[in-house]
Design a protein around this motif. Structure first.
Motif, PDB file in Angstrom:
ATOM      1  N   CYS A  28       0.841  -1.201   0.000  1.00 50.40           N
ATOM      2  CA  CYS A  28       0.000   0.000   0.000  1.00 50.40           C
ATOM      3  C   CYS A  28       0.870   1.242   0.000  1.00 50.40           C
ATOM      4  CB  CYS A  28      -0.906   0.009   1.234  1.00 50.40           C
ATOM      5  SG  CYS A  28      -1.941   1.489   1.348  1.00 50.40           S
ATOM      6  N   ALA A  29       0.562   2.177  -0.898  1.00 49.60           N
ATOM      7  CA  ALA A  29       1.159   3.510  -0.867  1.00 49.60           C
ATOM      8  C   ALA A  29       0.390   4.318   0.174  1.00 49.60           C
ATOM      9  CB  ALA A  29       1.066   4.162  -2.249  1.00 49.60           C
ATOM     10  N   MET A  30       0.833   4.247   1.407  1.00 49.00           N
ATOM     11  CA  MET A  30       0.058   4.740   2.543  1.00 49.00           C
ATOM     12  C   MET A  30       0.007   6.258   2.590  1.00 49.00           C
ATOM     13  SD  MET A  30       0.486   3.594   6.536  1.00 49.00           S
ATOM     14  CE  MET A  30       1.079   5.099   7.315  1.00 49.00           C
ATOM     15  N   VAL A 222       1.965  -1.526  -5.865  1.00 52.79           N
ATOM     16  CA  VAL A 222       2.025  -0.502  -4.824  1.00 52.79           C
ATOM     17  C   VAL A 222       0.805   0.368  -5.070  1.00 52.79           C
ATOM     18  CG1 VAL A 222       3.311   1.400  -3.809  1.00 52.79           C
ATOM     19  CG2 VAL A 222       4.545  -0.565  -4.751  1.00 52.79           C
ATOM     20  N   SER A 223      -0.228   0.182  -4.252  1.00 51.19           N
ATOM     21  CA  SER A 223      -1.553   0.710  -4.553  1.00 51.19           C
ATOM     22  C   SER A 223      -1.968   1.850  -3.641  1.00 51.19           C
ATOM     23  CB  SER A 223      -2.585  -0.421  -4.445  1.00 51.19           C
ATOM     24  OG  SER A 223      -3.905   0.088  -4.445  1.00 51.19           O
ATOM     25  N   THR A 224      -2.526   2.898  -4.243  1.00 51.64           N
ATOM     26  CA  THR A 224      -3.166   3.969  -3.478  1.00 51.64           C
ATOM     27  C   THR A 224      -4.540   3.524  -2.988  1.00 51.64           C
ATOM     28  OG1 THR A 224      -2.004   5.760  -4.606  1.00 51.64           O
ATOM     29  CG2 THR A 224      -4.143   6.292  -3.648  1.00 51.64           C
ATOM     30  N   VAL A 225      -5.295   2.862  -3.848  1.00 48.23           N
ATOM     31  CA  VAL A 225      -6.654   2.456  -3.497  1.00 48.23           C
ATOM     32  C   VAL A 225      -6.633   1.430  -2.360  1.00 48.23           C
ATOM     33  CG1 VAL A 225      -8.841   1.561  -4.406  1.00 48.23           C
ATOM     34  CG2 VAL A 225      -7.382   2.976  -5.852  1.00 48.23           C
ATOM     35  N   ALA A 226      -5.515   0.735  -2.189  1.00 47.03           N
ATOM     36  CA  ALA A 226      -5.402  -0.223  -1.092  1.00 47.03           C
ATOM     37  C   ALA A 226      -5.478   0.434   0.277  1.00 47.03           C
ATOM     38  CB  ALA A 226      -4.104  -1.016  -1.213  1.00 47.03           C
ATOM     39  N   ASN A 227      -5.329   1.744   0.367  1.00 42.41           N
ATOM     40  CA  ASN A 227      -5.551   2.423   1.638  1.00 42.41           C
ATOM     41  C   ASN A 227      -6.942   2.127   2.187  1.00 42.41           C
ATOM     42  OD1 ASN A 227      -3.386   4.528   2.635  1.00 42.41           O
ATOM     43  ND2 ASN A 227      -3.369   4.657   0.381  1.00 42.41           N
ATOM     44  N   VAL A 228      -7.904   1.971   1.281  1.00 49.50           N
ATOM     45  CA  VAL A 228      -9.294   1.770   1.707  1.00 49.50           C
ATOM     46  C   VAL A 228      -9.824   0.386   1.357  1.00 49.50           C
ATOM     47  CG1 VAL A 228      -9.850   4.220   1.630  1.00 49.50           C
ATOM     48  CG2 VAL A 228     -10.158   2.838  -0.430  1.00 49.50           C
ATOM     49  N   ALA A 229      -9.209  -0.288   0.390  1.00 45.87           N
ATOM     50  CA  ALA A 229      -9.706  -1.597  -0.055  1.00 45.87           C
ATOM     51  C   ALA A 229      -8.570  -2.605  -0.166  1.00 45.87           C
ATOM     52  CB  ALA A 229     -10.425  -1.451  -1.398  1.00 45.87           C
ATOM     53  N   PRO A 230      -7.827  -2.829   0.910  1.00 48.41           N
ATOM     54  CA  PRO A 230      -6.669  -3.732   0.801  1.00 48.41           C
ATOM     55  C   PRO A 230      -7.036  -5.174   0.487  1.00 48.41           C
ATOM     56  CG  PRO A 230      -7.070  -3.098   3.094  1.00 48.41           C
ATOM     57  CD  PRO A 230      -7.949  -2.233   2.253  1.00 48.41           C
ATOM     58  N   ARG A 231      -8.095  -5.689   1.082  1.00 51.31           N
ATOM     59  CA  ARG A 231      -8.476  -7.084   0.834  1.00 51.31           C
ATOM     60  C   ARG A 231      -8.957  -7.281  -0.598  1.00 51.31           C
ATOM     61  NH1 ARG A 231      -8.480 -10.589   4.864  1.00 51.31           N
ATOM     62  NH2 ARG A 231      -8.417  -9.806   7.015  1.00 51.31           N
ATOM     63  N   GLN A 232      -9.674  -6.307  -1.114  1.00 47.46           N
ATOM     64  CA  GLN A 232     -10.233  -6.444  -2.455  1.00 47.46           C
ATOM     65  C   GLN A 232      -9.124  -6.466  -3.505  1.00 47.46           C
ATOM     66  OE1 GLN A 232     -11.453  -4.400  -0.040  1.00 47.46           O
ATOM     67  NE2 GLN A 232     -13.267  -5.657   0.354  1.00 47.46           N
ATOM     68  N   PHE A 233      -8.097  -5.658  -3.339  1.00 46.56           N
ATOM     69  CA  PHE A 233      -7.000  -5.679  -4.306  1.00 46.56           C
ATOM     70  C   PHE A 233      -6.154  -6.935  -4.148  1.00 46.56           C
ATOM     71  CE2 PHE A 233      -8.143  -1.523  -5.564  1.00 46.56           C
ATOM     72  CZ  PHE A 233      -7.577  -1.356  -6.815  1.00 46.56           C
ATOM     73  N   ARG A 234      -5.918  -7.330  -2.934  1.00 41.25           N
ATOM     74  CA  ARG A 234      -5.152  -8.549  -2.716  1.00 41.25           C
ATOM     75  C   ARG A 234      -5.836  -9.758  -3.339  1.00 41.25           C
ATOM     76  NH1 ARG A 234      -1.639 -10.479   1.201  1.00 41.25           N
ATOM     77  NH2 ARG A 234      -1.756 -12.734   1.410  1.00 41.25           N
ATOM     78  N   SER A 235      -7.166  -9.773  -3.322  1.00 43.68           N
ATOM     79  CA  SER A 235      -7.902 -10.929  -3.828  1.00 43.68           C
ATOM     80  C   SER A 235      -7.693 -11.138  -5.323  1.00 43.68           C
ATOM     81  CB  SER A 235      -9.398 -10.782  -3.520  1.00 43.68           C
ATOM     82  OG  SER A 235     -10.025  -9.832  -4.362  1.00 43.68           O
ATOM     83  N   VAL A 236      -7.356 -10.081  -6.055  1.00 50.28           N
ATOM     84  CA  VAL A 236      -7.064 -10.219  -7.481  1.00 50.28           C
ATOM     85  C   VAL A 236      -5.834 -11.112  -7.664  1.00 50.28           C
ATOM     86  CG1 VAL A 236      -6.391  -8.996  -9.586  1.00 50.28           C
ATOM     87  CG2 VAL A 236      -8.088  -7.975  -8.034  1.00 50.28           C
ATOM     88  N   LEU A 237      -4.779 -10.831  -6.911  1.00 49.95           N
ATOM     89  CA  LEU A 237      -3.561 -11.636  -7.011  1.00 49.95           C
ATOM     90  C   LEU A 237      -3.777 -13.048  -6.485  1.00 49.95           C
ATOM     91  CD1 LEU A 237      -0.777  -9.121  -5.886  1.00 49.95           C
ATOM     92  CD2 LEU A 237      -1.930  -9.328  -8.091  1.00 49.95           C
ATOM     93  N   ASP A 238      -4.534 -13.170  -5.403  1.00 50.20           N
ATOM     94  CA  ASP A 238      -4.786 -14.495  -4.835  1.00 50.20           C
ATOM     95  C   ASP A 238      -5.516 -15.393  -5.831  1.00 50.20           C
ATOM     96  OD1 ASP A 238      -3.532 -13.805  -2.490  1.00 50.20           O
ATOM     97  OD2 ASP A 238      -5.382 -13.471  -1.357  1.00 50.20           O
ATOM     98  N   ALA A 239      -6.513 -14.830  -6.514  1.00 49.87           N
ATOM     99  CA  ALA A 239      -7.248 -15.626  -7.499  1.00 49.87           C
ATOM    100  C   ALA A 239      -6.332 -16.046  -8.648  1.00 49.87           C
ATOM    101  CB  ALA A 239      -8.444 -14.837  -8.035  1.00 49.87           C
ATOM    102  N   PHE A 240      -5.490 -15.129  -9.097  1.00 55.18           N
ATOM    103  CA  PHE A 240      -4.570 -15.468 -10.186  1.00 55.18           C
ATOM    104  C   PHE A 240      -3.599 -16.558  -9.751  1.00 55.18           C
ATOM    105  CE2 PHE A 240      -0.872 -15.047 -12.885  1.00 55.18           C
ATOM    106  CZ  PHE A 240      -1.421 -14.853 -14.138  1.00 55.18           C
ATOM    107  N   ASP A 241      -3.053 -16.435  -8.552  1.00 53.01           N
ATOM    108  CA  ASP A 241      -2.102 -17.434  -8.075  1.00 53.01           C
ATOM    109  C   ASP A 241      -2.756 -18.795  -7.855  1.00 53.01           C
ATOM    110  OD1 ASP A 241      -0.025 -15.679  -8.162  1.00 53.01           O
ATOM    111  OD2 ASP A 241       0.041 -15.282  -6.014  1.00 53.01           O
ATOM    112  N   ALA A 242      -4.051 -18.780  -7.577  1.00 54.63           N
ATOM    113  CA  ALA A 242      -4.784 -20.041  -7.416  1.00 54.63           C
ATOM    114  C   ALA A 242      -5.133 -20.678  -8.748  1.00 54.63           C
ATOM    115  CB  ALA A 242      -6.054 -19.801  -6.609  1.00 54.63           C
ATOM    116  N   GLY A 243      -4.796 -20.011  -9.851  1.00 53.69           N
ATOM    117  CA  GLY A 243      -5.054 -20.560 -11.174  1.00 53.69           C
ATOM    118  C   GLY A 243      -6.388 -20.181 -11.772  1.00 53.69           C
ATOM    119  N   ASP A 244      -7.160 -19.357 -11.065  1.00 47.15           N
ATOM    120  CA  ASP A 244      -8.483 -18.950 -11.554  1.00 47.15           C
ATOM    121  C   ASP A 244      -8.356 -17.582 -12.207  1.00 47.15           C
ATOM    122  OD1 ASP A 244     -11.137 -18.489 -12.065  1.00 47.15           O
ATOM    123  OD2 ASP A 244     -11.837 -19.102 -10.075  1.00 47.15           O
ATOM    124  N   THR A 245      -7.856 -17.577 -13.431  1.00 50.85           N
ATOM    125  CA  THR A 245      -7.602 -16.304 -14.103  1.00 50.85           C
ATOM    126  C   THR A 245      -8.894 -15.567 -14.447  1.00 50.85           C
ATOM    127  OG1 THR A 245      -7.451 -17.470 -16.225  1.00 50.85           O
ATOM    128  CG2 THR A 245      -5.400 -17.081 -15.026  1.00 50.85           C
TER     129      THR A 245
END
Length: 314
Positions: A28-30, A222-245
């Motif tokens: 997060c770009a805090m 390095v996200s500005t929006v992650a200041n308010v939505a950290p879980r939602q942005f992280r979930s994008v990477l988690d889904a990709f890493d799980a193979g669900d593109t």
């Protein structure tokens, strides 16, 4: 410093090391919290930092664009690093922004950040003077030679007026302490050239490009929006890493409404992030002049977009 990047199904700070992500994947770009008088709010910074890590961030970037670095003093920058480090502990990566228009001043800030407990440095190309590429390269090498911390090149020509050209990055990658790039250049071709010829870790600095850059070998964001939505942005990477593109793409698209309002609707990200944090009852405070606070209508729109995103992405 921990170089762990959390993988799907694990809590932040407990995952195995992810190759190619020296500061983790989700950064997060805090914002820099201030109190109502405009003074640095170190207690607020501690509380916000702890929340961001608990909500899914692997690391924090301080005193960047969103952190209003042009209007904080050298002493405030160091105090912020010390406060956040004390709050999140020794294993959460903390990267300190030290970019200035002056190489000597940048070196001074780099040494101060190292002493304050930072794990890495975010360094822009010198702004305003618009030096040629050989001078840009020399600037980064001088900073890297002067201190012992790894360096993230911050390529944001829209603000500095000077690009860190791909060929310059390829040469700089030979330096053992230049390890990563925060990519805000809007040049996907150039990014791929550097990825193909170096081991630099590329972090998306534009929230709408998180998945696109990750899919071609980026390290994360390095996200500005992650200041308010950290879980939602992280979930994008988690889904990709799980193979669900397909799910990763869906989640990236769901973030666009809030991203557009925060980053592309005429107000700087520091202004919109602080407006929304305030509506959520989280540490933020006013912005410093010349920035001005968001109006009520803008804040209302931000809150509505945030609530839609939270409802759609748990």
């Amino acid at each position: 410093m921990s170089t762990q990047a959390t993988v799907p199904g694990t809590a932040p700070g407990t995952a195995r090391v992810a190759p190619g992500a020296p500061f983790g994947r989700a950064l997060c770009a805090m914002v820099t919290p201030f109190d109502e008088s405009g003074a640095l709010d170190l207690d607020g910074a501690r509380r916000l930092a702890v929340r961001l890590i608990a909500e899914g961030c692997d690391g924090l970037v301080l005193s960047g664009t969103t952190g209003e670095s042009p209007t904080t003093s050298d002493a405030e920058k160091s105090a912020l690093v010390r406060a956040v480090r004390s709050a999140v502990g020794p294993h959460v990566p903390v990267v300190a922004g030290v970019g200035t228009a002056d190489t000597r001043h940048t070196v001074e800030l780099a040494l101060a950040a190292e002493q304050a407990g930072a794990d890495g440095l975010l360094v822009t190309a010198p702004y305003y003077s618009r030096p040629p590429q050989d001078a840009v390269e020399a600037h980064f090498r001088d900073v890297a030679d002067a201190c012992g911390l790894p360096i993230v090149l911050y390529d944001i020509p829209g603000r500095t007026g000077t690009r860190i050209e791909p060929a310059t990055m390829i040469r700089l990658a030979e330096h053992p302490r230049i390890v990563a790039v925060k990519d805000c250049a809007y040049d996907l071709l150039g990014t791929q050239k550097v990825l193909a010829h170096t081991e630099l870790a590329f972090y998306a600095g534009c929230d709408e490009q998180v998945l696109a850059l990750y899919a071609i070998g980026g390290a994360g964001y390095v996200s500005t929006v992650a200041n308010v939505a950290p879980r939602q942005f992280r979930s994008v990477l988690d889904a990709f890493d799980a193979g669900d593109t397909a799910e990763a793409a869906r989640r990236q698209r769901l973030t666009i409404g809030l991203t557009e309002l925060m980053m592309s609707a005429g107000l700087p990200g520091a202004v919109t992030a602080k407006a929304l944090l305030a509506r959520l009852g989280l540490p933020s405070g006013p912005v410093r002049a010349p920035l001005r606070p968001a109006g009520r209508e803008a804040a209302d729109g931000l809150l509505a977009a945030y609530e839609r995103l939270v409802a759609e992405v748990s």
